[in-house]
Design an enzyme around this catalytic site. Structure first.
Site, PDB file in Angstrom:
ATOM      1  N   ILE A  34      -7.677   2.483   6.414  1.00  0.00           N
ATOM      2  CA  ILE A  34      -7.447   2.554   4.976  1.00  0.00           C
ATOM      3  C   ILE A  34      -7.025   1.196   4.425  1.00  0.00           C
ATOM      4  CG2 ILE A  34      -5.963   3.601   3.216  1.00  0.00           C
ATOM      5  CD1 ILE A  34      -5.974   6.149   4.982  1.00  0.00           C
ATOM      6  N   ARG A  77       5.814   3.415   5.968  1.00  0.00           N
ATOM      7  CA  ARG A  77       6.851   2.934   6.892  1.00  0.00           C
ATOM      8  C   ARG A  77       8.219   3.498   6.517  1.00  0.00           C
ATOM      9  NH1 ARG A  77       7.725  -1.286  10.419  1.00  0.00           N
ATOM     10  NH2 ARG A  77       5.519  -1.824  10.300  1.00  0.00           N
ATOM     11  N   ILE A  83       0.826  -1.209   0.000  1.00  0.00           N
ATOM     12  CA  ILE A  83       0.000   0.000   0.000  1.00  0.00           C
ATOM     13  C   ILE A  83       0.860   1.258   0.000  1.00  0.00           C
ATOM     14  CG2 ILE A  83      -0.217   0.319   2.513  1.00  0.00           C
ATOM     15  CD1 ILE A  83      -3.251   0.718   2.026  1.00  0.00           C
ATOM     16  N   ASP A  84       2.118   1.126   0.430  1.00  0.00           N
ATOM     17  CA  ASP A  84       3.014   2.283   0.516  1.00  0.00           C
ATOM     18  C   ASP A  84       3.582   2.705  -0.828  1.00  0.00           C
ATOM     19  OD1 ASP A  84       2.631   2.254   3.225  1.00  0.00           O
ATOM     20  OD2 ASP A  84       4.512   1.231   3.690  1.00  0.00           O
ATOM     21  N   GLU A 143       3.703   7.244   8.970  1.00  0.00           N
ATOM     22  CA  GLU A 143       4.009   6.469  10.179  1.00  0.00           C
ATOM     23  C   GLU A 143       5.508   6.285  10.419  1.00  0.00           C
ATOM     24  OE1 GLU A 143       2.678   2.395   9.942  1.00  0.00           O
ATOM     25  OE2 GLU A 143       2.834   2.421   7.752  1.00  0.00           O
TER      26      GLU A 143
END
Length: 528
Positions: free
Chosen positions: A441, A321, A275-276, A375
């Site tokens: 999400i 991350r 997802i990143d 994050e």
């Protein structure tokens, strides 16, 4: 699917040209390049892929990369093929040629020499550079439909679009190639040897794309190469579709190597998931568009909260991350953000040029402020006195930077007593009471854009496996789907380049400073 041949044959060295220009319909023309004369690069190309991966207990013993070089600096980084290690494999006509759905397509088989360029911005003296084999259906296939026993596994964290990929692999195998036997592996890699399989049919997966999560279940860790390949062999599985992030794809590469060593006719195809959006080479990862769209809604909520109170601050923590793509794109999409903090751009809190100074100035000017933080941002400020820990996938466990920074902001302004602030940390939406927006999400269904994208990914993977390609992952490179060797996907992480124009666009939108003090001139390495 129409052919978009790039005319590679004209630019290949003469010996390679003769090997490439094979007669249409031959086994060599559509599958492995066993007669292809190719130059091989050094077996260990400095990507670290042959090193021990202690977090997963993996050791990769790579076969040599398949690299073909030609004139004008042309390089093809090819993917393995079953015929590379299993000689004299029979081939069969592709059933797509009799598929009514493809009857109107003028040329739906991909030419053997179709490749996709990694770099498309060139100058007149630029060499042709690295290319990847173009994805799509081949004229000949290496599996008969009745002999295919496929399986699908999802690993790692949740991501919008997982169910869509599962659905489209099942439906693609069935509707395009007539494959009836598809198994779902329950609960990630450990499901190969510790759980029962799930039978997947077009009927059973018909509506799963409307749901978030994964119907197969997922997990981190539980990786055991021997047990996994033993299970594949014992069950008679000959096509393995592995959906997951960088750790999962590293595991898929090890599974492929073990299958190759055993000489099994098993195609291993990876569908990269993060997802990143931190997977290199490909344009974007599935679920990213959905994540940005949902993140924008959280930012809108933060903006409403901030503008409703005197000196209101809305703080939103988003995924990211190691890479800040979601935070960056959501910020650009919303236009309500005053400050975006990502892992690639270090910041300081106190002193001239610090975050606190900027917050105070923005509150005096506008009376409110919205902050978006990824994050992984600011972790170096939290972890100076703590010991790094890892999860089951080997990922570093992150501190909750959202809670930490919200408390630091509150403490700073309460001590100064110059200004009373109202800070809202967005954490509760609908059924996700007690969760933060990052998990909200991850769990949503994919949006329309991602649904289409997941369909293309799944079908490209199916075409590749049926054509006998193995040890590859699939994804768009400059808008064209391609088959990419595992080592290219696993060699590094894609990160926001803060010296690039996209980050400059964000800074011009938020008007935020760099937050670096005058003596902080060293920036994080932007090469990865």
């Amino acid at each position: 699917m129409g052919s978009m041949s790039t005319g590679v044959g004209a630019a290949i060295a003469p010996a390679a040209t003769a090997a490439l220009m094979l007669r249409p319909g031959s086994a060599e023309a559509d599958g492995g390049d066993h007669s292809l004369k190719k130059k091989l690069s050094c077996p260990n190309s400095g990507n670290g892929f042959s090193k021990l991966l202690p977090s997963m207990g993996l050791e990769i013993n790579n076969s040599k990369p398949k690299i073909l070089t030609g004139e004008f600096g042309y390089t093809l980084e090819d993917v393995p093929h079953l015929s590379d290690y299993i000689p004299h494999l029979p081939t069969y006509p592709n059933p797509l040629q009799d598929n009514p759905a493809y009857a109107a397509v003028r040329q739906f088989f991909v030419d053997y020499d179709d490749t996709v360029a990694e770099k498309i911005v060139v100058h007149k003296d630029t060499v042709r550079g690295v290319h990847f084999r173009r994805a799509g259906p081949r004229q000949r296939v290496y599996f008969e439909c009745d002999d295919v026993q496929a399986c699908i596994v999802t690993c790692g964290g949740l991501c919008p679009g997982l169910n869509t990929v599962i659905r489209e692999i099942v439906c693609g195998l069935n509707h395009m190639y007539g494959v009836k036997s598809v198994l779902g592996i329950d609960g990630g890699y450990r499901g190969f040897y510790s759980k029962n399989t799930i039978s997947l049919t077009p009927k059973s997966v018909n509506d799963i794309h409307k749901r978030g999560g994964t119907v197969l279940g997922t997990s981190r860790g539980g990786y055991d190469t021997k047990k996994i390949v033993d299970s594949i062999q014992d069950r008679g599985i000959n096509q393995v579709y592995i959906i997951g992030g960088d750790g999962t794809q590293k595991g898929a590469a090890v599974i492929f190597e073990e299958i190759r060593k055993r000489g099994l006719k098993v195609a291993v195809a990876g569908i990269p998931k993060t997802i990143d959006n931190d997977i290199p080479v490909i344009d974007r990862s599935f679920g990213f568009d959905s994540a940005v769209e949902e993140a924008e809604r959280a930012i809108t909520a933060a903006h409403v909260e901030a503008t409703s109170f005197e000196n209101g601050i809305g703080l939103v923590k988003l995924m990211g991350r190691y890479s800040g793509f979601i935070a960056m794109y959501a910020t650009l999409a919303s236009r309500d953000v005053d400050c975006c903090l990502i892992p690639e751009s270090p910041f300081i809190l106190e002193g001239p040029g610090g975050l606190f100074e900027y917050i105070e100035r923005r509150l005096k000017e506008d009376g409110h402020m919205v902050i978006v933080i990824a994050e992984g941002a600011g972790q170096e400020l939290l972890s100076r006195s703590s010991t790094a820990q890892q999860d089951a996938s080997g990922n570093k466990l992150l501190h909750d930077v959202g809670l930490w920074i919200s408390q630091r902001i509150k403490d700073h302004f309460s001590k100064q007593r110059k200004m009373n602030i109202n800070l809202k940390y967005i954490v509760v939406i609908n059924d996700f009471v007690g969760a933060d927006p990052t998990y909200m999400i991850r769990a949503i269904p994919s949006n329309a854009s991602d649904n289409v994208y997941c369909t293309l990914l799944a079908q490209s993977a199916v075409h590749g496996a049926m054509a006998g390609y193995t040890g590859f992952t699939v994804g768009p490179v400059n808008g064209r789907h391609a088959y990419i060797p595992f080592d290219r996907i696993n060699e590094k992480q894609n990160k926001v380049v803060i010296t690039d124009r996209m980050w400059a666009r964000l800074l011009s939108s938020t008007n935020q400073p760099s937050f670096l003090s005058s003596n902080q001139t060293a920036l994080p390495d932007q090469s990865t």
